[in-house]
Design a protein around this motif. Structure first.
Motif, mmCIF file in Angstrom:
data_model
loop_
_atom_site.group_PDB
_atom_site.id
_atom_site.type_symbol
_atom_site.label_atom_id
_atom_site.label_comp_id
_atom_site.label_asym_id
_atom_site.label_seq_id
_atom_site.Cartn_x
_atom_site.Cartn_y
_atom_site.Cartn_z
ATOM 1 N N GLN A 187 -10.863 -5.477 -5.144
ATOM 2 C CA GLN A 187 -11.715 -4.836 -6.143
ATOM 3 C C GLN A 187 -10.994 -4.705 -7.475
ATOM 4 O O GLN A 187 -11.583 -4.928 -8.531
ATOM 5 N N GLU A 218 -17.930 -0.767 -0.206
ATOM 6 C CA GLU A 218 -17.303 -2.033 0.182
ATOM 7 C C GLU A 218 -16.077 -1.821 1.077
ATOM 8 O O GLU A 218 -15.747 -2.690 1.896
ATOM 9 N N THR A 219 -15.382 -0.693 0.915
ATOM 10 C CA THR A 219 -14.222 -0.417 1.762
ATOM 11 C C THR A 219 -14.598 0.350 3.026
ATOM 12 O O THR A 219 -14.058 0.095 4.108
ATOM 13 N N GLY A 252 -5.948 4.166 3.769
ATOM 14 C CA GLY A 252 -6.786 3.105 3.219
ATOM 15 C C GLY A 252 -8.225 3.534 3.014
ATOM 16 O O GLY A 252 -9.140 2.704 3.103
ATOM 17 N N TYR A 298 -11.155 4.886 0.630
ATOM 18 C CA TYR A 298 -11.558 4.950 -0.773
ATOM 19 C C TYR A 298 -13.061 5.184 -0.834
ATOM 20 O O TYR A 298 -13.805 4.722 0.038
ATOM 21 N N ASN A 354 0.807 -1.220 0.000
ATOM 22 C CA ASN A 354 0.000 0.000 0.000
ATOM 23 C C ASN A 354 0.844 1.275 0.000
ATOM 24 O O ASN A 354 0.315 2.362 0.243
ATOM 25 N N ILE A 374 -9.303 -4.609 0.685
ATOM 26 C CA ILE A 374 -10.535 -4.736 -0.094
ATOM 27 C C ILE A 374 -10.387 -4.024 -1.430
ATOM 28 O O ILE A 374 -10.862 -4.512 -2.466
ATOM 29 N N GLU A 375 -9.697 -2.877 -1.433
ATOM 30 C CA GLU A 375 -9.485 -2.148 -2.687
ATOM 31 C C GLU A 375 -8.659 -2.970 -3.668
ATOM 32 O O GLU A 375 -8.910 -2.969 -4.875
ATOM 33 N N GLN A 410 -14.656 -0.668 7.534
ATOM 34 C CA GLN A 410 -13.864 0.215 8.383
ATOM 35 C C GLN A 410 -14.719 0.842 9.478
ATOM 36 O O GLN A 410 -14.307 0.924 10.643
ATOM 37 N N THR A 419 -7.580 -2.727 6.123
ATOM 38 C CA THR A 419 -8.884 -3.234 5.684
ATOM 39 C C THR A 419 -9.305 -2.571 4.387
ATOM 40 O O THR A 419 -9.714 -3.244 3.429
ATOM 41 N N GLY A 420 -9.204 -1.241 4.353
ATOM 42 C CA GLY A 420 -9.556 -0.527 3.130
ATOM 43 C C GLY A 420 -8.643 -0.878 1.975
ATOM 44 O O GLY A 420 -9.094 -1.118 0.855
#
Length: 233
Positions: free
Chosen positions: A177, A205-206, A199, A201, A121, A173-174, A210, A169-170
């Motif tokens: 995606q 879903e993100t 993180g 976005y 990241n 999941i990103e 969170q 977490t973000g």
């Protein structure tokens, strides 16, 4: 604790198994590196990065909760004495050594997952990770010989790990995606910025997972404080 209890003869067992835990950590890091290099581009790499980040989230959350529960000096002392005392009482050196191995390797595996998720990241800011690593080493060398106040250290580290878990977490999941394994529903009507460092976005879903983590943490802290007040009364 072994020294105070007069069991110095067991120290070599602890050291040997601890070194084995360090070696196993390096092997784990190498395997993770090879897996990522084998998936140079495309959805496979994004999938590995996504699941690595989410695995790091689970580890960070469990470690954060564990450190929070050991923030009191008495709780930490009892934990160490109980873990070592139970293995000594059985007279089995292998059990004591394996406990040392697991303690070190668990930390090593956490570091591998943690740094792998950071690098995934980083968005090109790799040098900032190494600067943070150098700063941490400098602080460790300055305070290593001093007595660390357990409560502020454990609570501060627990909070930092939780914030990183929310960020990972973000980011995880990103990544899924991008691999088209998770749907992408943009948030409309509310200006949500894209902040790679945190993180964040602009997708449901993100953001929803969170928010669930933050809400769960607030409830856990409130429950712990209420339980503490009840026990004190």
């Amino acid at each position: 604790y072994l020294g105070r209890a007069g069991h110095e003869k067991y120290l070599s067992t602890v050291y040997n198994w601890a070194i084995a835990g360090i070696v196993a950590s390096f092997i784990t890091a190498y395997i993770c590196s090879v897996l990522l290099e084998s998936a140079e581009t495309g959805a496979s790499r994004e999938t590995i990065e996504g699941f690595t980040a989410l695995t790091a989230v689970v580890v960070l959350l469990s470690t954060s909760a564990w450190m929070g529960s050991k923030a009191q000096g008495d709780a930490w002392k009892k934990y160490i004495e109980g873990m070592v005392g139970s293995t000594i009482s059985t007279g089995k050196l292998r059990a004591l050594g394996f406990a040392a191995f697991l303690a070190v390797y668990r930390e090593g595996a956490e570091v591998v997952l943690f740094y792998q998720a950071l690098f995934n990241n980083a968005s090109g800011d790799i040098e900032m990770i190494w600067l943070g690593f150098a700063a941490g080493c400098a602080v460790l060398m300055q305070t290593g010989a001093l007595r660390i106040p357990l409560r502020p250290f454990f609570l501060g580290t627990s909070l930092l790990m939780f914030l990183l878990a929310v960020s990972f977490t973000g980011g995880g999941i990103e990544a899924l995606q991008e691999a088209e394994m998770v749907s992408m529903t943009l948030v409309r009507g509310i200006p949500v910025p894209t902040i790679d460092l945190l993180g964040i976005y602009p997708t449901y879903e993100t953001l929803i997972p969170q928010l669930v983590l933050v809400l769960a943490a607030v409830i856990a802290v409130f429950y712990k404080r209420q339980s503490g007040k009840a026990s004190a009364a």
